[in-house]
Design an enzyme around this catalytic site. Structure first.
Site, PDB file in Angstrom:
ATOM      1  N   LYS A 136      40.429  30.168  21.960  1.00 43.36           N
ATOM      2  CA  LYS A 136      39.203  29.791  21.258  1.00 43.36           C
ATOM      3  C   LYS A 136      39.013  30.596  19.980  1.00 43.36           C
ATOM      4  O   LYS A 136      38.508  30.083  18.976  1.00 43.36           O
ATOM      5  CB  LYS A 136      38.001  29.954  22.188  1.00 43.36           C
ATOM      6  CG  LYS A 136      37.925  28.873  23.264  1.00 43.36           C
ATOM      7  CD  LYS A 136      36.674  29.020  24.097  1.00 43.36           C
ATOM      8  CE  LYS A 136      36.486  27.820  25.028  1.00 43.36           C
ATOM      9  NZ  LYS A 136      37.602  27.591  25.927  1.00 43.36           N
TER      10      LYS A 136
ATOM     11  N   GLU B  69      28.747  33.663  20.003  1.00 46.82           N
ATOM     12  CA  GLU B  69      28.373  32.659  19.013  1.00 46.82           C
ATOM     13  C   GLU B  69      26.877  32.373  19.064  1.00 46.82           C
ATOM     14  O   GLU B  69      26.207  32.632  20.066  1.00 46.82           O
ATOM     15  CB  GLU B  69      29.112  31.340  19.275  1.00 46.82           C
ATOM     16  CG  GLU B  69      30.597  31.399  19.055  1.00 46.82           C
ATOM     17  CD  GLU B  69      31.250  30.058  19.327  1.00 46.82           C
ATOM     18  OE1 GLU B  69      32.336  29.824  18.776  1.00 46.82           O
ATOM     19  OE2 GLU B  69      30.696  29.248  20.097  1.00 46.82           O
TER      20      GLU B  69
ATOM     21  N   ARG C 141      45.702  17.077  24.627  1.00 42.01           N
ATOM     22  CA  ARG C 141      46.181  16.145  25.660  1.00 42.01           C
ATOM     23  C   ARG C 141      45.338  14.883  25.575  1.00 42.01           C
ATOM     24  O   ARG C 141      44.401  14.797  24.782  1.00 42.01           O
ATOM     25  CB  ARG C 141      46.030  16.772  27.050  1.00 42.01           C
ATOM     26  CG  ARG C 141      44.601  17.258  27.314  1.00 42.01           C
ATOM     27  CD  ARG C 141      44.388  17.734  28.716  1.00 42.01           C
ATOM     28  NE  ARG C 141      43.168  18.493  28.881  1.00 42.01           N
ATOM     29  CZ  ARG C 141      41.947  17.985  28.979  1.00 42.01           C
ATOM     30  NH1 ARG C 141      41.774  16.677  28.899  1.00 42.01           N
ATOM     31  NH2 ARG C 141      40.891  18.744  29.139  1.00 42.01           N
TER      32      ARG C 141
END
Length: 755
Positions: free
Chosen positions: A149, A233, A326
């Site tokens: 991330k 965040e 994916r």
């Protein structure tokens, strides 16, 4: 066995050489052929989904399965199937060596990973490449970059993709993280760098909560992912989850197949998805798509990918969240609005061919929804359930694949082919697909995700699509495990959802509307349940013969009137039974009295069993057909006041509402059951189908009341069974690693007070 392996490597080598050519030769060269045979390294509905496209294209398929999946649908549908180990995924579906070995044994030239398991494992992609096998997915470098991330957000910032303000650095000093949170401003979100599925995530509203929340998130992250690093965040208070489906080929082209809204979630996991996202302007759609394409190009992406954004409902700004490297669970909604087969696109790209359509050619027609049907109990915090699908009746699909849509050719989009509004003017016939990996009789086990199926619908606009979804959910009936079908019906009819007022906190915000109090069964419903029992035990014989013997089952030698009293109660051990009396006044006609707090009588009720599970009645002047499914108790459970020891009737109304009733055993059986329970007071039984994680005692051990005896696991949740009496262990009926059915006696303790 050696010769097929050499042939596979030779074929793949030629393919991979061809796919490296990225110049003008692609315009004149012939289209490269598909693979002859692929292996699907997955199970359930996604394995079945890939098999369907492969069959359509004439590609042979190889399935792999664990021991508990031997009779699964994907095994039956594939051309070949190989067992790769015991039920735990670490010994089967996550075992790279076994899957690669099956590739060589079967001659599979490529592997489709589906989603979950090894689908985003860069090492698996690298291992396949070394073995000369094509990974139907992105290059391992893209998986690595997007798997972190923090790294992915640094890459996105450099590529001009907006990210949520926050700290994504390697320095994990507590004081530094606290200082960064102060800079960002509360509320903040602490999130595991290598996390997913809501693990290692904490929302912090004030400085006083930060350090405790940080420690908790780090512990959970370390336990779940083997890495305690986190990022901090800004927490968006009214966020939506909007994601863009991107596709890239090996020739450098990347397109957006438009966005999906996946905001309505439970336990930080999606439950219903739709495309396109409601309420987006053409300009905002174009901006989202452009940023998603930029994200894919920043990591030299190839194949199907999804760029996920947090969309702030208050400011209408969006921020990069992560990229899933994916095919997503919810890819069918994109297929429905574009008329495309994304698995076919994956196979085209993996073979080295260019994308089938350019950006300006990709349709955007109508609206689609996907509802995920899970084995879980929404009223118990969506706790997963397991067990057999004793009864499964589903709506009939109109399509196997997305209905074809003519490619887009609007001259107005040539300036900006991403600036598009959905076409709601074209007369689109409502359609429905059913993506499932299980059939009636299948076992929803404790080892894997509890998703049973996906209902996918498409309509001319959002209102039309929702109408199709509600109808499909009314027709979806399951008995054997708890499901979220009732919840999905409530959600699809919720006013705020109908109006498109979606956000990730939707369920919490509208909890009271989505979970109204459970109403007591009506007198009409109890009367119908009693009729089902009476007609099941004494079916009506309609015949042209005049002999009385033809209708003997509904008559008695003392006269033609058949009378019966039946006790029925809600599926709640604390509820009192209600007596229902029936009198047969003629074949197929009854007088019924429901002896509730306010007794109610129905006269001249006509009723017949149309099938073993369908009851047709005319009651109060209204004719209805309802579905009634009987579920017998496990024979290992002695009769008691607990409803799981009783016969249960699962009643589905004409509108699909499910009510479960219980039939209390007669008094003499309750007495016998009480004796059995008293004799086995120290016996511990499995409360549900479970995996035995640990057996803490042996025969002859002395235990105290409350002492842990057996640890079970079901749907990744552990349950500790404790001794209910003090005494000596007289029997142990399970071993570590064994699957045990509900009601099985695991340990028996001889009560020391009885010695």
């Amino acid at each position: 066995m050696g010769q097929p392996r050499m042939l596979v490597q030779h074929s793949v080598a030629r393919r991979r050489l061809a796919t490296t050519v990225q110049n003008a030769l692609t315009l004149s060269s012939e289209r490269k052929p598909h693979f002859d045979k692929i292996l699907i390294a997955n199970r359930g509905e996604i394995a079945c989904r890939v098999i369907r496209t492969a069959k359509k294209l004439g590609i042979k398929t190889v399935a792999v399965y664990s021991e508990v999946d031997a009779n699964s649908l994907h095994v039956l549908e594939a051309d070949e199937a190989y067992c790769i180990g015991p039920a735990p995924s670490t010994e089967s579906y996550l075992c790279m060596d076994k899957i690669i070995d099956v590739c060589h044994r079967s001659g599979a030239q490529a592997v489709h990973p589906g989603y979950g398991f090894l689908s985003e494992n860069a090492k698996f992609a690298e291992r396949l490449a070394k073995e000369g096998i094509v990974f139907i997915g992105p290059p391992s470098s893209a998986i690595v970059s997007m798997g972190s991330k923090s790294e992915s957000k640094n890459i996105m910032s450099a590529a001009g993709v907006p990210c949520v303000p926050g700290y994504h650095g390697a320095d994990q000093d507590t004081d530094l993280l606290f200082a960064e949170a102060e800079k960002i401003g509360y509320p903040v979100l602490i999130k595991a760098i290598h996390g997913g599925g809501g693990k290692g995530m904490r929302v912090v509203s004030s400085p006083s909560q930060f350090k405790d929340a940080l420690a908790s998130a780090q512990r959970e992250s370390l336990k779940s992912f083997g890495d305690a690093d986190v990022l901090v965040e800004k927490y968006i208070e009214r966020p939506r989850h909007v994601e863009v489906q991107v596709f890239a080929d090996t020739l450098g082209d990347t397109v957006s197949l438009w966005e999906r809204d996946c905001s309505v979630q439970r336990r930080n996991q999606k439950i219903i998805e739709e495309a396109p996202a409601p309420g987006l302007s053409p300009e905002l759609r174009a901006d989202l798509s452009a940023k998603a394409v930029a994200a894919a190009k920043a990591v030299d992406y190839v194949g199907a990918g999804t760029v996920e954004f947090i969309f702030d409902n208050d400011t209408e700004k969006f921020y990069f969240m992560e990229m899933n490297t994916r095919l997503q669970v919810e890819h069918p909604v994109t297929e429905m609005i574009t008329g495309l087969d994304l698995v076919e696109w994956q196979l085209e790209v993996a073979a080295g061919n260019p994308l089938p359509l350019s950006q300006s050619q990709i349709p955007l027609v109508g609206h689609a929804f996907e509802a995920r049907i899970y084995a879980e109990n929404p009223r118990n915090n969506f706790l997963p359930d397991s067990g057999p699908l004793l009864y499964l009746d589903t709506p009939k699909p109109t399509h196997v694949f997305a209905p074809p849509i003519l490619s887009h050719s609007d001259s107005r989009s040539e300036v900006d082919p991403m600036k598009r509004s959905p076409d709601t003017l074209t007369n689109v016939a409502p359609s429905m697909r059913l993506e499932q990996g299980f059939t009636q009789g299948s076992q929803i086990g404790v080892f894997y995700d509890p998703m049973i199926a996906k209902l996918v619908v498409h309509g001319r606009d959002r209102t039309s699509a929702l109408r199709v979804l509600r109808r499909a959910l009314e027709e979806y009936k399951v008995v054997g495990v708890s499901t979220n079908v009732e919840f999905l019906r409530s959600l699809a009819g919720n006013d705020a959802f109908v109006n498109g007022e979606v956000e990730t906190g939707f369920i919490k915000k509208h909890y009271e509307d989505l979970f109204p109090p459970v109403e007591s069964p009506s007198a009409e419903l109890l009367a119908q349940a009693a009729l089902f029992i009476a007609l099941r035990e004494h079916p009506i014989q309609f015949t042209n013969l005049t002999t009385p013997w033809a209708t003997l089952t509904s008559r008695r030698f003392g006269g033609d009137v058949y009378e019966r009293a039946i006790s029925i109660q809600p599926d709640d051990a604390s509820a009192e039974p209600t007596r229902v009396s029936l009198k047969s006044i003629s074949p197929g006609h009854f007088d019924i009295t429901v002896h509730s707090a306010t007794p109610k009588t129905f006269t001249g009720v006509s009723a017949r069993l149309v099938s073993p599970t369908t009851l047709s009645t005319t009651l109060n002047g209204t004719s209805t057909d309802i579905t009634v499914v009987s579920q017998s108790p496990l024979p290992s459970l002695p009769p008691s006041r607990t409803t799981n020891t009783m016969e249960r009737l699962h009643v589905f109304s004409a509108s699909g509402v499910k009510t479960t009733l219980a039939i209390p055993p007669p008094t003499y059986l309750l007495s016998l059951g009480k004796d059995v329970l008293a004799a086995s007071k120290g016996a511990l039984r499995a409360p549900m189908p479970s995996l035995v994680v640990e057996v803490k005692v042996s025969i002859g051990d002395r235990v105290e009341k409350g002492q842990p005896v057996v640890v079970l696991e079901s749907m990744k949740t552990e349950t500790v069974l404790r001794a209910e009496v003090s005494g000596v262990v007289s029997a142990v009926g399970c071993v570590k690693g064994e699957m045990v059915e509900e009601g099985r006696e695991l340990v028996d303790i001889k009560n020391s007070e009885e010695e």
